[in-house]
Design a protein around this motif. Sequence first.
Motif, PDB file in Angstrom:
ATOM      1  N   ARG A 271      -0.736  12.463  -3.402  1.00  0.00           N
ATOM      2  CA  ARG A 271      -1.184  11.384  -3.977  1.00  0.00           C
ATOM      3  C   ARG A 271      -1.567  11.340  -5.378  1.00  0.00           C
ATOM      4  O   ARG A 271      -2.414  12.309  -5.740  1.00  0.00           O
ATOM      5  N   PHE A 272      -1.109  10.685  -6.241  1.00  0.00           N
ATOM      6  CA  PHE A 272      -1.346  10.757  -7.762  1.00  0.00           C
ATOM      7  C   PHE A 272      -1.832   9.378  -8.226  1.00  0.00           C
ATOM      8  O   PHE A 272      -0.961   8.483  -7.961  1.00  0.00           O
ATOM      9  N   LEU A 273      -2.596   9.283  -9.228  1.00  0.00           N
ATOM     10  CA  LEU A 273      -2.566   8.309  -9.988  1.00  0.00           C
ATOM     11  C   LEU A 273      -1.346   8.037 -10.883  1.00  0.00           C
ATOM     12  O   LEU A 273      -0.524   8.696 -11.338  1.00  0.00           O
ATOM     13  N   CYS A 274      -1.039   6.603 -11.086  1.00  0.00           N
ATOM     14  CA  CYS A 274       0.254   6.295 -11.878  1.00  0.00           C
ATOM     15  C   CYS A 274      -0.129   5.188 -12.950  1.00  0.00           C
ATOM     16  O   CYS A 274      -1.270   4.663 -12.788  1.00  0.00           O
ATOM     17  N   THR A 275       0.526   5.230 -14.050  1.00  0.00           N
ATOM     18  CA  THR A 275       0.445   4.238 -15.022  1.00  0.00           C
ATOM     19  C   THR A 275       0.360   2.871 -14.383  1.00  0.00           C
ATOM     20  O   THR A 275       1.228   2.522 -13.828  1.00  0.00           O
ATOM     21  N   SER A 276      -0.608   2.169 -14.751  1.00  0.00           N
ATOM     22  CA  SER A 276      -0.817   0.754 -14.337  1.00  0.00           C
ATOM     23  C   SER A 276      -1.653  -0.031 -15.162  1.00  0.00           C
ATOM     24  O   SER A 276      -2.828   0.597 -15.903  1.00  0.00           O
ATOM     25  N   TYR A 291     -10.268   2.904  -5.918  1.00  0.00           N
ATOM     26  CA  TYR A 291      -9.319   1.820  -6.255  1.00  0.00           C
ATOM     27  C   TYR A 291      -8.515   1.977  -7.168  1.00  0.00           C
ATOM     28  O   TYR A 291      -8.854   2.607  -8.363  1.00  0.00           O
ATOM     29  N   GLY A 292      -7.266   1.302  -7.342  1.00  0.00           N
ATOM     30  CA  GLY A 292      -6.176   1.506  -8.360  1.00  0.00           C
ATOM     31  C   GLY A 292      -4.794   1.628  -8.120  1.00  0.00           C
ATOM     32  O   GLY A 292      -4.697   1.540  -6.713  1.00  0.00           O
ATOM     33  N   SER A 293      -4.147   2.261  -8.951  1.00  0.00           N
ATOM     34  CA  SER A 293      -2.608   2.357  -8.666  1.00  0.00           C
ATOM     35  C   SER A 293      -2.107   3.857  -8.262  1.00  0.00           C
ATOM     36  O   SER A 293      -2.875   4.683  -9.232  1.00  0.00           O
ATOM     37  N   PHE A 294      -1.607   4.101  -7.184  1.00  0.00           N
ATOM     38  CA  PHE A 294      -1.263   5.588  -6.832  1.00  0.00           C
ATOM     39  C   PHE A 294       0.134   5.786  -6.652  1.00  0.00           C
ATOM     40  O   PHE A 294       0.925   4.756  -6.350  1.00  0.00           O
ATOM     41  N   HIS A 295       0.854   6.993  -6.907  1.00  0.00           N
ATOM     42  CA  HIS A 295       2.020   7.369  -6.319  1.00  0.00           C
ATOM     43  C   HIS A 295       1.630   8.166  -5.102  1.00  0.00           C
ATOM     44  O   HIS A 295       1.060   8.975  -5.148  1.00  0.00           O
ATOM     45  N   GLN A 296       2.576   8.010  -4.143  1.00  0.00           N
ATOM     46  CA  GLN A 296       2.602   8.597  -3.009  1.00  0.00           C
ATOM     47  C   GLN A 296       3.696   9.455  -2.632  1.00  0.00           C
ATOM     48  O   GLN A 296       4.995   8.475  -2.866  1.00  0.00           O
ATOM     49  N   GLN A 297       3.954  10.549  -2.672  1.00  0.00           N
ATOM     50  CA  GLN A 297       4.922  11.377  -3.003  1.00  0.00           C
ATOM     51  C   GLN A 297       5.157  11.953  -1.585  1.00  0.00           C
ATOM     52  O   GLN A 297       4.359  12.516  -0.960  1.00  0.00           O
ATOM     53  N   TYR A 298       6.762  11.919  -1.352  1.00  0.00           N
ATOM     54  CA  TYR A 298       7.263  12.428  -0.199  1.00  0.00           C
ATOM     55  C   TYR A 298       7.973  13.670  -0.149  1.00  0.00           C
ATOM     56  O   TYR A 298       8.935  13.624  -1.021  1.00  0.00           O
ATOM     57  N   TRP A 299       7.350  14.918   0.139  1.00  0.00           N
ATOM     58  CA  TRP A 299       8.058  16.026   0.016  1.00  0.00           C
ATOM     59  C   TRP A 299       8.727  16.782   1.349  1.00  0.00           C
ATOM     60  O   TRP A 299       8.044  16.636   2.158  1.00  0.00           O
ATOM     61  N   VAL A 307       9.324   8.249  -3.785  1.00  0.00           N
ATOM     62  CA  VAL A 307       7.942   8.122  -4.401  1.00  0.00           C
ATOM     63  C   VAL A 307       7.416   6.821  -4.048  1.00  0.00           C
ATOM     64  O   VAL A 307       8.224   5.703  -4.542  1.00  0.00           O
ATOM     65  N   GLY A 308       6.565   6.404  -3.427  1.00  0.00           N
ATOM     66  CA  GLY A 308       6.001   5.293  -3.098  1.00  0.00           C
ATOM     67  C   GLY A 308       4.850   4.832  -4.046  1.00  0.00           C
ATOM     68  O   GLY A 308       3.963   5.463  -4.564  1.00  0.00           O
ATOM     69  N   VAL A 309       4.872   3.593  -4.796  1.00  0.00           N
ATOM     70  CA  VAL A 309       3.732   3.175  -5.572  1.00  0.00           C
ATOM     71  C   VAL A 309       3.178   1.968  -4.875  1.00  0.00           C
ATOM     72  O   VAL A 309       3.482   0.971  -4.297  1.00  0.00           O
ATOM     73  N   ILE A 310       1.750   2.377  -4.762  1.00  0.00           N
ATOM     74  CA  ILE A 310       0.839   1.320  -4.275  1.00  0.00           C
ATOM     75  C   ILE A 310      -0.270   0.914  -4.913  1.00  0.00           C
ATOM     76  O   ILE A 310      -0.562   2.026  -5.701  1.00  0.00           O
ATOM     77  N   ASP A 311      -0.919  -0.159  -4.792  1.00  0.00           N
ATOM     78  CA  ASP A 311      -2.149  -0.521  -5.321  1.00  0.00           C
ATOM     79  C   ASP A 311      -3.249  -0.584  -4.336  1.00  0.00           C
ATOM     80  O   ASP A 311      -2.978  -1.335  -3.302  1.00  0.00           O
ATOM     81  N   VAL A 312      -4.376   0.033  -4.365  1.00  0.00           N
ATOM     82  CA  VAL A 312      -5.362  -0.091  -3.502  1.00  0.00           C
ATOM     83  C   VAL A 312      -6.509  -0.879  -4.133  1.00  0.00           C
ATOM     84  O   VAL A 312      -6.938  -0.574  -5.216  1.00  0.00           O
ATOM     85  N   VAL A 317      -4.060  -2.807   0.776  1.00  0.00           N
ATOM     86  CA  VAL A 317      -3.161  -2.143   0.051  1.00  0.00           C
ATOM     87  C   VAL A 317      -1.930  -2.887   0.049  1.00  0.00           C
ATOM     88  O   VAL A 317      -1.532  -3.545   0.726  1.00  0.00           O
ATOM     89  N   SER A 318      -1.529  -2.907  -1.404  1.00  0.00           N
ATOM     90  CA  SER A 318      -0.330  -3.683  -1.922  1.00  0.00           C
ATOM     91  C   SER A 318       0.811  -2.798  -2.082  1.00  0.00           C
ATOM     92  O   SER A 318       0.725  -2.060  -3.059  1.00  0.00           O
ATOM     93  N   SER A 319       1.767  -3.023  -1.489  1.00  0.00           N
ATOM     94  CA  SER A 319       3.033  -2.166  -1.698  1.00  0.00           C
ATOM     95  C   SER A 319       3.622  -2.982  -2.964  1.00  0.00           C
ATOM     96  O   SER A 319       4.017  -3.967  -3.446  1.00  0.00           O
ATOM     97  N   VAL A 320       4.147  -1.715  -3.834  1.00  0.00           N
ATOM     98  CA  VAL A 320       4.886  -2.387  -4.979  1.00  0.00           C
ATOM     99  C   VAL A 320       6.358  -1.751  -4.977  1.00  0.00           C
ATOM    100  O   VAL A 320       7.071  -2.672  -5.218  1.00  0.00           O
ATOM    101  N   TYR A 321       6.700  -0.592  -5.108  1.00  0.00           N
ATOM    102  CA  TYR A 321       7.853  -0.106  -5.158  1.00  0.00           C
ATOM    103  C   TYR A 321       7.922   1.331  -4.404  1.00  0.00           C
ATOM    104  O   TYR A 321       7.261   2.028  -3.978  1.00  0.00           O
TER     105      TYR A 321
END
Length: 472
Positions: A271-276, A291-299, A307-312, A317-321
């Motif tokens: 999980r990493f922070l992403c631009t938002s 709280y904020g926007s995160f990248h959830q990476q699937y390896w 890579v899932g983008v979510i807002d906590v 939890v809000s699903s983005v892309y």
Amino acid sequence: MASVVEYQGPRRGYRCGYCGCPEGKACSGMWAHSMTVQDYQDLIDRGWRRSGKYVYKPVMNQTCCPQYTIRCRPLHFQPSKSHKKVLKKMFKFLSKGEFSKGNNEEEPMDSQMDNAVMDDFVLKSKLDIHSDHRPLGEGYNEVIENEVEKKEEKLEDKKTKELNQSHAQKEKLGSGEPSSSVKVVASAPKPGKGADLSKPPCRKAKDIRKERKRQKLILKSQTDKLEGFQVQHEPQLLPSEKPKLNQRKNIEDFIFDILPEDAAHRLEFTRFLCTSPLEMENPPNGPDYGYGSFHQQYWLDGKIIAVGVIDVLPYCVSSVYLYYDPDYSFLSLGVYSALREIAFTRQLHEKTSQLSYYYMGFYIHSCPKMRYKGQYRPSDLLCPETYVWVPIEQCLPALESSKYCRFNQDAKAVDEERIKELDRLRVLYKRTIMPYNVYKKRQKGPSDEAIVQQYADLVGQTCSERMLLFRS
């Protein structure tokens, strides 16, 4: 830190990505230079949604395909049959390396966002997929027979099939014809040949199941009549002592099932922070990552496949892309990531009790391929007029009759956040923060009160007093 937004007003008459209407879409939008997580939480609870830094709200009673904000209640969520199928497929692939690439449909593009920013966000929505879910008319709590009965039925079906095949085989052999060709003979077979007519004909498995069900209902009825007597004479087990027979598995049982040591593949998450536009916040009583926007990476085996983008946010939890490698579409990564995010929301709730919802974006009943979001139940739709949440089961009958619906059945109910005092709205003008009544006195040129009033009505009283409306 205050949110700073630049309202761009309504936009109508451009192409809809759902129905293809060339001039049917209508929505209002604003550019978020920065935004607090609480402001965005309040905005999505009024029908707004972000695409990057662009935040937009469909004009529900004018757009060709009304988009209703939908949220799932993860604390009561139970995976459906199709959800379990996806989770089991992933587990089978990881543990044994087995998979089938047949009959996998490509996930369609999420065309919810404003066309002005579409080119910058050519992304796959994690939830906007063709789905094999049940029709919406079916209730979430479908009648599912227990595992024991299913096994009995399968065994009964097998026995019935074998018995029928046995009779058919006898007819083949008795007729002297090869087994690859069977004739239906109307006359009775000779003694010792063909089916034994002295015995009752074979019953269909369907009829056997119906009879078994009828017997069970009779037995249950008799048991219910004696229940009062039994309660008086038999000790009752405490809730903790009751046996857990045929207990339904929850989503964690599937997702976090332990893989064998010799598993064919390994799936890991980071999980990493992403631009938002959302400002990162990490209060003491908040989630571990804040709280904020995160990248959830699937390896997968050291290779990133999605890579899932979510807002906590404070309450959800809000699903983005979801970005994903199309070579792995056979794993139904859109559905799988949504289920993992539901499980993630449940985990966050354990520490942050108010965070208990999973927002899935928009539900569009007028677009058949978008109805599957309603299968993540229990879920609610947002009333577009009073901004209260209504269970989706209560909304569907109205949506069958009309694209645009007010879900709140209370005719007297109104938007509690409707603007009462426009002068209290905050404005950022020439690098100075001021209330709207002060801004009006300093404003040069034509009055912009109509557009400011429109903005205030859409964001509500609380957000209008907290956010800063940038005016040049």
